[in-house]
Design a protein around this motif. Structure first.
Motif, short mmCIF file in Angstrom:
data_model
loop_
_atom_site.label_atom_id
_atom_site.label_comp_id
_atom_site.label_asym_id
_atom_site.label_seq_id
_atom_site.Cartn_x
_atom_site.Cartn_y
_atom_site.Cartn_z
N MET A 245 0.84 -1.19 0.00
CA MET A 245 0.00 0.00 0.00
C MET A 245 0.88 1.25 0.00
N SER A 246 0.71 2.06 -1.00
CA SER A 246 1.42 3.34 -1.04
C SER A 246 0.64 4.28 -1.93
N PHE A 247 0.78 5.58 -1.66
CA PHE A 247 0.04 6.58 -2.41
C PHE A 247 1.01 7.67 -2.85
N SER A 248 0.67 8.33 -3.96
CA SER A 248 1.56 9.35 -4.48
C SER A 248 1.53 10.59 -3.60
N ALA A 249 2.65 11.30 -3.57
CA ALA A 249 2.72 12.54 -2.80
C ALA A 249 1.72 13.56 -3.34
N ASP A 250 1.50 13.56 -4.66
CA ASP A 250 0.55 14.50 -5.25
C ASP A 250 -0.86 14.27 -4.72
N TRP A 251 -1.27 12.99 -4.66
CA TRP A 251 -2.61 12.67 -4.15
C TRP A 251 -2.72 13.06 -2.68
N LEU A 252 -1.72 12.73 -1.90
CA LEU A 252 -1.77 13.05 -0.47
C LEU A 252 -1.82 14.55 -0.23
N SER A 253 -1.05 15.31 -1.02
CA SER A 253 -1.06 16.77 -0.88
C SER A 253 -2.42 17.34 -1.27
N LEU A 254 -3.02 16.80 -2.31
CA LEU A 254 -4.30 17.31 -2.79
C LEU A 254 -5.42 17.05 -1.80
N ARG A 255 -5.38 15.90 -1.13
CA ARG A 255 -6.46 15.55 -0.24
C ARG A 255 -6.30 16.14 1.17
N GLU A 256 -5.09 16.59 1.53
CA GLU A 256 -4.85 17.00 2.91
C GLU A 256 -5.78 18.11 3.39
N PRO A 257 -6.03 19.18 2.61
CA PRO A 257 -6.97 20.20 3.11
C PRO A 257 -8.38 19.65 3.35
N ALA A 258 -8.83 18.75 2.47
CA ALA A 258 -10.16 18.15 2.66
C ALA A 258 -10.17 17.27 3.91
N ASP A 259 -9.08 16.55 4.14
CA ASP A 259 -9.00 15.73 5.35
C ASP A 259 -9.05 16.60 6.61
N ARG A 260 -8.29 17.69 6.58
CA ARG A 260 -8.26 18.55 7.77
C ARG A 260 -9.63 19.16 8.05
N ALA A 261 -10.30 19.59 7.00
CA ALA A 261 -11.63 20.18 7.18
C ALA A 261 -12.64 19.14 7.66
N ALA A 262 -12.44 17.89 7.29
CA ALA A 262 -13.41 16.84 7.61
C ALA A 262 -13.25 16.29 9.02
N ARG A 263 -12.04 16.29 9.55
CA ARG A 263 -11.82 15.68 10.86
C ARG A 263 -12.74 16.27 11.91
N ASP A 264 -13.18 15.42 12.81
CA ASP A 264 -13.99 15.90 13.92
C ASP A 264 -13.10 16.61 14.93
N ASP A 265 -13.37 17.89 15.19
CA ASP A 265 -12.50 18.69 16.06
C ASP A 265 -12.50 18.20 17.50
N VAL A 266 -13.64 17.72 17.98
CA VAL A 266 -13.70 17.25 19.36
C VAL A 266 -12.78 16.05 19.55
N LEU A 267 -12.87 15.07 18.64
CA LEU A 267 -12.00 13.90 18.76
C LEU A 267 -10.54 14.26 18.53
N LEU A 268 -10.28 15.21 17.65
CA LEU A 268 -8.90 15.66 17.42
C LEU A 268 -8.31 16.23 18.71
N HIS A 269 -9.04 17.12 19.37
CA HIS A 269 -8.55 17.69 20.62
C HIS A 269 -8.40 16.62 21.71
N ARG A 270 -9.34 15.71 21.76
CA ARG A 270 -9.26 14.64 22.77
C ARG A 270 -8.08 13.72 22.50
N ALA A 271 -7.81 13.46 21.24
CA ALA A 271 -6.66 12.62 20.90
C ALA A 271 -5.35 13.29 21.32
N ALA A 272 -5.25 14.59 21.07
CA ALA A 272 -4.04 15.32 21.49
C ALA A 272 -3.88 15.26 23.00
N ALA A 273 -4.99 15.43 23.72
CA ALA A 273 -4.92 15.33 25.19
C ALA A 273 -4.54 13.93 25.64
N ALA A 274 -5.04 12.93 24.90
CA ALA A 274 -4.76 11.54 25.27
C ALA A 274 -3.29 11.18 25.14
#
Length: 262
Positions: free
Chosen positions: A1-30
């Protein structure tokens, strides 16, 4: 399993916008006051960049991927204290778990079999934050009468072997939650669907190319025609692609630490 850097770069802003902020903050605290974070399938370092604002200085990353070029990009994001491990995640015994305070993964659990999740859970005594697993849902506007058939074919393809055995694919969130709970974790889950409008047309086009190719391989005869029309309409289309985030915390976590996760 591997993905191109171009694909990963293109999807990163969509991933960041999609993540649940509550779980993200809780994960950082964890991760605790002196985090040592093991990122599985780290790619170019999207998880590092996403979590960095919520983590203390001195956070140490252990980055695992089987692509050395992506590992170099991830290490640059994580800083000089980061360690890289060019290895396949299939070899769970080789993972550098000693001293880790949090395990992370992004867009990974839909690519692995349930047995892999079960084996990983049996080795973990620390929290796990698994974000952005595909859940099988797609919706498009403008609609096309072939959308449902393409989605069904794509989902069949996603359950195929991605290198570790039959993948969880669209069942990744529900099955991983069940496995982790059975293994003694308290599990929270949240929606992290992509919402891609015309402003994300380049990502839509690359996404559609992959969906159409996979649907065709799964036996959908009209997949190429569907893909060509979707690409043509990308500047006027909005699509929702379902994903889910999971935070699993071992039962018995001390009350003071549990309070920090709320």
């Amino acid at each position: 399993m591997s993905f191109s850097a171009d694909w990963l770069s293109l999807r990163e802003p969509a991933d960041r916008a999609a993540r649940d902020d509550v779980l993200l903050h809780r994960a950082a605290a964890a991760a605790g006051p002196a985090p040592v974070i093991l990122d599985l399938g780290c790619g170019s370092g999207s998880t590092v960049r996403t979590m960095a604002p919520y983590l203390p200085e001195g956070t140490r990353w252990r980055l695992v991927d089987n692509d050395p070029e992506l590992l170099d990009l991830a290490k640059a994001a994580a800083g000089p204290r980061a360690e890289t491990f060019c290895t396949d995640i299939a070899d769970l015994d080789a993972l550098p778990l000693d001293g880790v305070t949090l395990v992370t993964a992004s867009a990974l659990f839909d690519l692995v079999p349930e047995t892999w999740v079960r084996d990983l859970a049996s080795r973990l005594g620390v929290p796990l934050y698994a974000a952005l697993s595909y859940d099988g849902a797609m919706r498009w506007t403008l609609e096309d009468p072939r959308d449902a058939a393409v989605t069904d074919a794509f989902n069949r393809h996603q359950r195929g072997d991605k290198g570790l055995g039959p993948a969880l694919g669209p069942d990744a969130v529900t099955r991983s939650v069940a496995v982790l709970r059975d293994a003694g974790f308290e599990v929270s889950q949240a929606d992290s669907r992509w919402r891609l409008g015309p402003d994300a047309a380049p990502l839509q086009r690359m996404l559609v190319e992959g969906i159409a190719r996979a649907a065709g391989e799964a036996g959908m005869p009209e997949a190429d025609d569907w893909g060509a029309l979707r690409i043509e309409r990308s500047t006027e289309t909005t699509c929702l692609i379902g994903h889910g985030d999971i935070l699993a915390v071992p039962r018995g976590t001390p009350k003071e630490e549990r309070h920090a996760l709320r």
